[in-house]
Design a protein around this motif. Structure first.
Motif, PDB file in Angstrom:
ATOM      1  N   ALA A  57       0.909  -1.226  -0.091  1.00 26.78           N
ATOM      2  CA  ALA A  57      -0.049   0.053  -0.102  1.00 26.78           C
ATOM      3  C   ALA A  57       0.763   1.324   0.058  1.00 26.78           C
ATOM      4  O   ALA A  57       0.653   2.446  -0.730  1.00 26.78           O
ATOM      5  N   MET A  58       2.012   1.208   0.675  1.00 30.35           N
ATOM      6  CA  MET A  58       2.736   2.420   0.862  1.00 30.35           C
ATOM      7  C   MET A  58       3.648   2.711  -0.550  1.00 30.35           C
ATOM      8  O   MET A  58       3.814   3.773  -1.121  1.00 30.35           O
ATOM      9  N   ALA A  59       3.718   1.418  -1.140  1.00 30.80           N
ATOM     10  CA  ALA A  59       4.455   1.600  -2.721  1.00 30.80           C
ATOM     11  C   ALA A  59       3.342   2.135  -3.520  1.00 30.80           C
ATOM     12  O   ALA A  59       3.855   3.136  -4.427  1.00 30.80           O
ATOM     13  N   LEU A  60       2.338   1.918  -3.453  1.00 27.47           N
ATOM     14  CA  LEU A  60       1.373   2.641  -4.181  1.00 27.47           C
ATOM     15  C   LEU A  60       1.052   3.920  -4.112  1.00 27.47           C
ATOM     16  O   LEU A  60       1.072   4.733  -4.991  1.00 27.47           O
ATOM     17  N   LEU A  61       1.154   4.377  -2.755  1.00 31.08           N
ATOM     18  CA  LEU A  61       1.042   5.725  -2.631  1.00 31.08           C
ATOM     19  C   LEU A  61       2.485   6.537  -3.020  1.00 31.08           C
ATOM     20  O   LEU A  61       2.323   7.617  -3.532  1.00 31.08           O
ATOM     21  N   ASP A  62       3.523   5.897  -3.077  1.00 30.02           N
ATOM     22  CA  ASP A  62       4.721   6.618  -3.419  1.00 30.02           C
ATOM     23  C   ASP A  62       4.730   6.612  -4.936  1.00 30.02           C
ATOM     24  O   ASP A  62       5.238   7.549  -5.297  1.00 30.02           O
ATOM     25  N   THR A  63       4.240   5.626  -5.601  1.00 24.52           N
ATOM     26  CA  THR A  63       4.178   5.808  -7.159  1.00 24.52           C
ATOM     27  C   THR A  63       3.219   7.084  -7.599  1.00 24.52           C
ATOM     28  O   THR A  63       3.450   7.663  -8.477  1.00 24.52           O
ATOM     29  N   SER A  67       3.494  10.232  -0.870  1.00 21.74           N
ATOM     30  CA  SER A  67       4.045   9.743   0.691  1.00 21.74           C
ATOM     31  C   SER A  67       4.058  11.151   1.586  1.00 21.74           C
ATOM     32  O   SER A  67       4.458  10.527   2.969  1.00 21.74           O
ATOM     33  N   MET A  68       3.406  12.066   1.240  1.00 21.13           N
ATOM     34  CA  MET A  68       3.453  13.179   2.297  1.00 21.13           C
ATOM     35  C   MET A  68       1.865  13.474   2.551  1.00 21.13           C
ATOM     36  O   MET A  68       1.291  14.429   2.205  1.00 21.13           O
ATOM     37  N   SER A  69       1.306  12.422   2.972  1.00 18.37           N
ATOM     38  CA  SER A  69      -0.263  12.362   3.339  1.00 18.37           C
ATOM     39  C   SER A  69      -0.751  11.836   4.626  1.00 18.37           C
ATOM     40  O   SER A  69       0.182  11.138   5.199  1.00 18.37           O
ATOM     41  N   VAL A  70      -1.812  11.951   5.125  1.00 22.04           N
ATOM     42  CA  VAL A  70      -2.303  11.371   6.316  1.00 22.04           C
ATOM     43  C   VAL A  70      -2.384   9.825   5.982  1.00 22.04           C
ATOM     44  O   VAL A  70      -1.966   9.092   6.799  1.00 22.04           O
TER      45      VAL A  70
END
Length: 278
Positions: A57-63, A67-70
């Motif tokens: 899930a973190m990798a999806l947000l990174d892409t 990555s600077m989100s709640v």
């Protein structure tokens, strides 16, 4: 709700998979579904699987530059729960504060976890400080009637046990039980954990064997109702066997110890005194 309150993991997982088929497996929406799959793995006791979900899930947000989100901060806390890596907690705290998002429930959850880390390290003053901050944030957010606040009260009760204030510990545990019962969360691992803590206090500090026996039996019933397994289940059955033996029911005690032995062996915890007793 199926996962958090009712603990109906099968139906919750099916709903999440349907949602992922409809919305795809990329971006913030998919990350939410995968995060929930991770939380479900935690409740099943599969921490390794949970870590995999959170990392994905973190990798999806990174892409997608999220990555600077709640949402990313929430995942950092979740991954800490799965791994015990306190660096993740500090990263989450910094991120919440950089985003000026310290009034949300997850920030209170973060403070609660930081208090528990300090409690485990024996730093009682720091534990007390973070628990007080967490309580303040839950109350400001009008979240006293929530599983998170109930869990905080369990942790505060554990702190009071360590401080040898058994009356305050019992008050905290009873407050947690009232909350769980009021919101209908009495079949979850968190409720079983509360019952275990109450049983330990009643048996070892308050010398109330009858109520301790009831607490341990109820905890085991919660675990059995959901088909749970693992170390917590082993400890619950071990204490149940101990109390049944003291109550003069050796055959039932042997059954409980047998279940405890099986659970200890299944999770590889065979070197401690509890396994030896079982």
């Amino acid at each position: 709700m199926l996962m958090e309150a009712v603990a109906d993991f099968e139906r919750a997982e099916n709903i999440l998979k349907v949602g992922m088929k409809q919305h795809g497996c990329a971006g913030p929406v998919a990350a939410i579904s995968i995060r929930l799959l991770g939380r479900m793995s935690i409740r099943k006791g599969d921490y390794s699987r949970a870590e995999q979900h959170y990392t994905y899930a973190m990798a999806l947000l990174d892409t997608c530059n999220q990555s600077m989100s709640v949402q990313y901060a929430q995942l950092l806390i979740d991954k800490f729960v799965a791994t015990g890596d306190t660096v993740l907690l500090h990263r989450a705290k910094q991120l919440f504060e950089d985003l000026n998002e310290t009034s949300c429930e997850d920030y209170a959850r973060l403070l609660k976890h930081m208090g528990t880390v300090h409690l485990g390290e024996g730093d009682l003053m720091q534990a007390m400080k973070f628990y007080a901050q967490a309580r303040s944030h839950y109350e400001k957010g009008q979240l006293r009637q929530s599983p998170g606040f109930a869990d905080l009260m369990v942790n505060m009760g554990r702190l009071e046990v360590t401080l040898e204030d058994n009356c305050k510990a019992l008050e905290a545990f009873e407050e947690a039980r009232r909350i769980y019962q009021a919101i209908g969360v009495t079949t979850s691992p968190g409720y079983a954990d509360l019952l275990l803590n109450m049983g330990h206090l009643q048996a070892e500090k308050l010398e109330r064997p009858d109520t301790a026996l009831t607490s341990f039996r109820e905890a085991c019933d919660v675990y059995d109702a959901k088909g749970a397994s693992g170390l917590a289940v082993a400890q619950a059955y071990s204490k149940l066997g101990q109390m049944l033996n003291k109550a003069g029911a050796p055959e039932k005690a042997a059954e409980a110890y047998g279940r405890a032995k099986k659970e200890y062996e299944a999770c590889g915890e065979v070197d401690g005194p509890e396994y030896e007793e079982a």
